[in-house]
Design a protein around this motif. Structure first.
Motif, mmCIF file in Angstrom:
data_model
loop_
_atom_site.group_PDB
_atom_site.id
_atom_site.type_symbol
_atom_site.label_atom_id
_atom_site.label_comp_id
_atom_site.label_asym_id
_atom_site.label_seq_id
_atom_site.Cartn_x
_atom_site.Cartn_y
_atom_site.Cartn_z
ATOM 1 N N UNK B 250 -12.446 74.591 -14.291
ATOM 2 C CA UNK B 250 -12.293 73.925 -15.594
ATOM 3 C C UNK B 250 -12.732 74.887 -16.688
ATOM 4 N N UNK B 251 -11.733 75.515 -17.277
ATOM 5 C CA UNK B 251 -11.950 76.545 -18.291
ATOM 6 C C UNK B 251 -11.976 75.913 -19.678
ATOM 7 N N UNK B 252 -11.148 74.895 -19.859
ATOM 8 C CA UNK B 252 -11.068 74.211 -21.135
ATOM 9 C C UNK B 252 -10.206 72.978 -20.992
ATOM 10 N N UNK B 253 -10.220 72.121 -22.008
ATOM 11 C CA UNK B 253 -9.418 70.887 -21.981
ATOM 12 C C UNK B 253 -8.860 70.648 -23.373
ATOM 13 N N UNK B 278 -14.328 70.631 -8.464
ATOM 14 C CA UNK B 278 -14.017 70.819 -9.879
ATOM 15 C C UNK B 278 -15.213 71.540 -10.482
ATOM 16 N N UNK B 279 -14.995 72.709 -11.013
ATOM 17 C CA UNK B 279 -16.148 73.469 -11.503
ATOM 18 C C UNK B 279 -15.910 73.982 -12.915
ATOM 19 N N UNK B 280 -16.746 73.498 -13.834
ATOM 20 C CA UNK B 280 -16.692 74.007 -15.194
ATOM 21 C C UNK B 280 -17.374 75.357 -15.258
ATOM 22 N N UNK B 281 -16.896 76.207 -16.143
ATOM 23 C CA UNK B 281 -17.557 77.505 -16.301
ATOM 24 C C UNK B 281 -17.411 77.989 -17.732
ATOM 25 N N UNK B 282 -18.338 78.851 -18.111
ATOM 26 C CA UNK B 282 -18.274 79.513 -19.416
ATOM 27 C C UNK B 282 -18.339 81.010 -19.172
ATOM 28 N N UNK B 285 -21.593 83.249 -18.906
ATOM 29 C CA UNK B 285 -22.390 83.457 -17.694
ATOM 30 C C UNK B 285 -21.904 84.644 -16.875
#
Lengths: 342, 342
Positions: B250-253, B278-282, B285
């Motif tokens: 999950x890069x963006x929505x 499902x993995x969000x990331x920024x 990091x």
């Protein structure tokens, strides 16, 4: 040589909340021997049957499930504890106690028993092999230790926390030194969480008109780990309260199983910027860890550091009500059915 | 010694779709030297500014964000490429080219430039440091290689696939030997995906009344990896088409950023039984991997194995429209603004 064999028959596919009348208890008959010429089979006397939320999925006619649907007209099946009465399989012999997927009936002929576990530790209640030492116990163990990546001091939230899996997750988290809050659907269950299972705090979600506010009260610093048994609105509120790099082990979503149209979960954007991991898992992928699990948990049971609450229905006649009761929260602790005590 | 300094001012917090009139271009003035006595600062001439969807979040007044909100009355800020005109910081000197978070203005005084990267490779277009070799490139690299755990032969789906990040994810996936399908919001973008970026297939989501059916058509075997840039209805349809053990980075929505009430995502139950992660990331990091990323990607650029499409707006006057255009899909490829070419 044939004896009477009481069975719980699955009548037809279900939509909405399952009812007792979706099942029927009948009398059939069975030979208490593996039929002549049938190799690698076992004949079981079923002792204890496990009622588990995942069984709701098998009551629908969906090809996409990970397990086959129940077949209308045949007995239900599910995890249970049984005694081997006859065997043509080299790994099992008469007198063995086993647990695995068996029929909802007094006696079952199992023609491919490869996934049965032989019970080695008989100095604990045999019923535990439907719960604490069976599939739900392994689910709690794998979900918490393998999926949640827990660390000492983290903030852990467990929903459906007095259930077969939740009560153990909370105890595992406390053993590791986490701060643990659980929610359940009655004040009696909340009392158990606090006074029997040692949760740091617990609340009755039915008495919280605003779940987000409740979670903010119990987790002013946010949630590191959410052990998800419920889904829907609960998940939506949790998502607003996760900490950066939080983890959600998605074990089940019981609030959604009886809905034709699942509820919408709106708060997924924070998953991105809080770097949250949501990970679904099935215990089936972790059964190779069962010996390691037993090695860890049996001493804890003997030392009284892990406890377990069971809700026991007597007799196959009570099995349909016991199963249906899971979805209204009637059970307190792990729901099982006694078919026979020996 | 003061010179004129054109700036794009953020006027006030935004709800709904941002408009050009939420920003204002003004003329200020600035000394082209770090002020006397100011240590560890740099004075930048901004060359190229990056328009990125995450900036929408900074236009709201939310404390929960991972980056501070824009301040009404001050210039916007964001990633950009700049030339150092003056420096009192030991790591930077006059004449250096850098990229990092700078102001939306001609010249910026940066008093804590520790997060700027010095540009070493000047034999590629400098604009690439707003995209391919900047934050979006690192996002694609980290999201695909570090979050998705990709394997050769897997089925990969990318939404917003012609955007700054998506176009690279697709190319990385092809380099690894995956089957890659992308979606975008115009036929022109779909052509780019197929003919310029080498996606195996692509479709215009606006021409698909049933996204679930479209995904079933493009992925009859299901999706192993979904690179999520969109959220909402797209995510909901993807969840119905994930394979067992699938991964969603999950890069963006972007479809949700302008909604006061985010859409509901209904199909989360399959996350459990398909064991989906499902993995969000920024990207923040992962910046420690930047040297490794350059080592991998620069040779690919020089050999023509990786290509990149930019949508270039000329001059700070065009910056508000360029930023707003991200949310209506006006841009084709990576949107950037030229402040000055040298």
């Amino acid at each position: 040589m044939a004896v009477s064999n009481k069975q719980v028959i699955f009548k037809n596919y279900v939509s909405g909340l399952p009812k007792e009348s979706d099942m029927e208890v009948i009398e059939s008959s069975i030979q208490l021997k593996v039929p002549e010429g049938t190799k690698d089979a076992i004949l079981l006397k079923n002792l204890y049957l496990s009622c588990d939320p995942y069984m709701r999925g098998r009551m629908t006619n969906l090809e996409t499930l990970y397990m086959p649907s129940f077949e209308p007209g045949l007995p239900l099946s599910g995890f249970g504890v049984a005694k081997v009465l006859d065997s043509t399989h080299p790994d099992y012999e008469k007198g063995d106690f086993v647990w695995g997927i068996t029929g909802w009936e007094e006696y079952s002929l199992i023609t491919a028993p490869d996934h049965f576990f032989k019970i080695q530790h008989m100095d604990v209640p045999l019923t535990y092999y439907t719960g604490l030492l069976g599939m739900p116990g392994m689910t709690a163990y794998a979900g918490f230790y393998e999926v949640c990546s827990p660390k000492k001091g983290e903030y852990v939230y467990v929903s459906a926390a007095s259930g077969a899996v939740g009560q153990l997750v909370g105890q595992f988290a406390k053993l590791l030194g986490c701060y643990v809050v659980g929610s359940a659907g009655s004040n009696k269950k909340v009392e158990l969480l606090k006074n029997k299972f040692g949760f740091d705090a617990a609340f009755n979600y039915k008495e919280e008109p605003d779940l987000n506010a409740a979670l903010k009260r119990y987790f002013p610093e946010g949630i590191d780990i959410y052990f998800e048994n419920v889904g829907g609105k609960m998940l939506d509120s949790v998502l607003l309260n996760m900490r950066n790099h939080g983890r959600i082990a998605a074990c089940g979503m019981i609030s959604q199983y009886n809905l034709d149209h699942p509820e919408g979960v709106h708060n997924l954007v924070p998953v991105v910027f809080k770097r949250v991991r949501i990970e679904g898992f099935l215990v089936n992928d972790f059964f190779h860890l069962y010996p390691k699990f037993l090695e860890m948990v049996i001493p804890h049971i003997k030392e009284g550091k892990i406890t377990y609450v069971e809700d026991i229905a007597e007799g196959l006649e009570g099995a349909p009500a016991a199963l249906v009761g899971l979805f209204t929260g009637r059970n307190v602790g792990k729901q099982l059915v006694v078919v026979s005590r020996d």
